[in-house]
Design a protein around this motif. Sequence first.
Motif, PDB file in Angstrom:
ATOM      1  N   GLU A   1       0.820  -1.205   0.000  1.00 15.56           N
ATOM      2  CA  GLU A   1       0.000   0.000   0.000  1.00 15.56           C
ATOM      3  C   GLU A   1       0.857   1.259   0.000  1.00 15.56           C
ATOM      4  O   GLU A   1       0.522   2.262  -0.642  1.00 15.56           O
TER       5      GLU A   1
ATOM      6  N   GLU B   1     -12.753  -5.760  -2.385  1.00 10.87           N
ATOM      7  CA  GLU B   1     -13.681  -5.493  -3.486  1.00 10.87           C
ATOM      8  C   GLU B   1     -13.036  -5.756  -4.839  1.00 10.87           C
ATOM      9  O   GLU B   1     -13.713  -6.133  -5.797  1.00 10.87           O
ATOM     10  N   LEU B   2     -11.718  -5.587  -4.899  1.00 11.84           N
ATOM     11  CA  LEU B   2     -10.989  -5.883  -6.136  1.00 11.84           C
ATOM     12  C   LEU B   2     -10.809  -7.380  -6.359  1.00 11.84           C
ATOM     13  O   LEU B   2     -10.413  -7.797  -7.445  1.00 11.84           O
TER      14      LEU B   2
ATOM     15  N   ARG C   1     -10.996  -2.889   2.613  1.00  9.45           N
ATOM     16  CA  ARG C   1     -12.239  -3.038   1.845  1.00  9.45           C
ATOM     17  C   ARG C   1     -11.976  -2.914   0.354  1.00  9.45           C
ATOM     18  O   ARG C   1     -12.508  -3.693  -0.448  1.00  9.45           O
ATOM     19  N   GLU C   2     -11.165  -1.939  -0.035  1.00 13.72           N
ATOM     20  CA  GLU C   2     -10.869  -1.756  -1.454  1.00 13.72           C
ATOM     21  C   GLU C   2     -10.207  -2.997  -2.039  1.00 13.72           C
ATOM     22  O   GLU C   2     -10.584  -3.470  -3.127  1.00 13.72           O
ATOM     23  N   ALA C   3      -9.229  -3.544  -1.327  1.00 16.65           N
ATOM     24  CA  ALA C   3      -8.532  -4.736  -1.817  1.00 16.65           C
ATOM     25  C   ALA C   3      -9.485  -5.915  -1.946  1.00 16.65           C
ATOM     26  O   ALA C   3      -9.423  -6.677  -2.922  1.00 16.65           O
TER      27      ALA C   3
ATOM     28  N   ALA D   1     -10.507   1.050   5.234  1.00 16.44           N
ATOM     29  CA  ALA D   1     -10.913   1.429   3.878  1.00 16.44           C
ATOM     30  C   ALA D   1     -10.018   0.760   2.840  1.00 16.44           C
ATOM     31  O   ALA D   1     -10.489   0.288   1.800  1.00 16.44           O
ATOM     32  N   GLY D   2      -8.710   0.704   3.128  1.00  9.94           N
ATOM     33  CA  GLY D   2      -7.792   0.035   2.212  1.00  9.94           C
ATOM     34  C   GLY D   2      -8.057  -1.457   2.125  1.00  9.94           C
ATOM     35  O   GLY D   2      -7.963  -2.059   1.041  1.00  9.94           O
TER      36      GLY D   2
ATOM     37  N   ASP E   1      -2.525   7.070  -4.935  1.00  9.07           N
ATOM     38  CA  ASP E   1      -3.956   7.057  -5.212  1.00  9.07           C
ATOM     39  C   ASP E   1      -4.234   6.592  -6.635  1.00  9.07           C
ATOM     40  O   ASP E   1      -3.632   7.064  -7.599  1.00  9.07           O
TER      41      ASP E   1
ATOM     42  N   GLY F   1      -5.952  -0.409  -7.958  1.00  8.95           N
ATOM     43  CA  GLY F   1      -6.905  -1.120  -8.805  1.00  8.95           C
ATOM     44  C   GLY F   1      -6.297  -1.664 -10.085  1.00  8.95           C
ATOM     45  O   GLY F   1      -6.382  -2.874 -10.353  1.00  8.95           O
TER      46      GLY F   1
END
Length: 270
Positions: free
Chosen positions: A50, A94-95, A90-92, A87-88, A55, A59
Amino acid sequence: MPLCNLTQCLNALPSKAAVGCFSVSNLESLLAVVAAAEAEGKPAVVSLDESDLGDGKLGPLAQAALFVARRADVPMTVHLNHGRSLAGIREALELGLPSVMFDGSGLALEENIRLTREACELAHEAGAEIEGEYGPLLVQFKDMDPVLDFLERTGVDFLAFSVPKGLPHSEYAERIALLAELTVRTSVPLVLHGASRLPVPVLQQALRHGVRKINVHTEILRALARGIQQGQRRESAENPLVWLEAAAEEVQSVVRERIRFYSGIVSSTL
């Protein structure tokens, strides 16, 4: 080969071997890691750090990593390393990453436990595995009860320790030896961060004491720098694509050496 999780990568190795978790920050280093793993016929972890990705970069690189990992000839997984926010994480997830790490080691212990537990719930709900970090490997860990309490209260699948900076080699060996007791008292696989600080004999000791995943970050960056310098000296040095090609070659060489070492095939050039 279908995309694997970290447990499946470990299951493809002997019990006294570790899987390398290799940081990638661009397409060239990503392809080099996969090529090295296939050349050695061993599993590997593609690590998306990370802190290395600004930013909007996670993705695209995650999708590329998942694409090549699914087509690799060896077990591979894609891992978010040193996620420091929910949040990081969750993003990972979701990917579609099958493996994430929440790093709360810089927080007070109770806050680390609370947030790591929340991250663990998110990961398990998504069908992913999660690594948590307790903190630096300290001599005080002769009392393993706080570490075991961390494992019980967070529910993580893998437990990471970091290697402190600036210690004499003898002290590194003393601290690595503490892991032997922990492997007897828990079945949770152990992870080592900062292994570039360790001499080869201490790394061998870590493998004997049950470390199953070793992160490789600094060496990848150094290999990229060496490769670019070598590329600039080639005949077609005016073409920057040649620099990237040379950098990828250097990364692949380093990753192959690490895979061989962690798999029990000791390399004298490590």
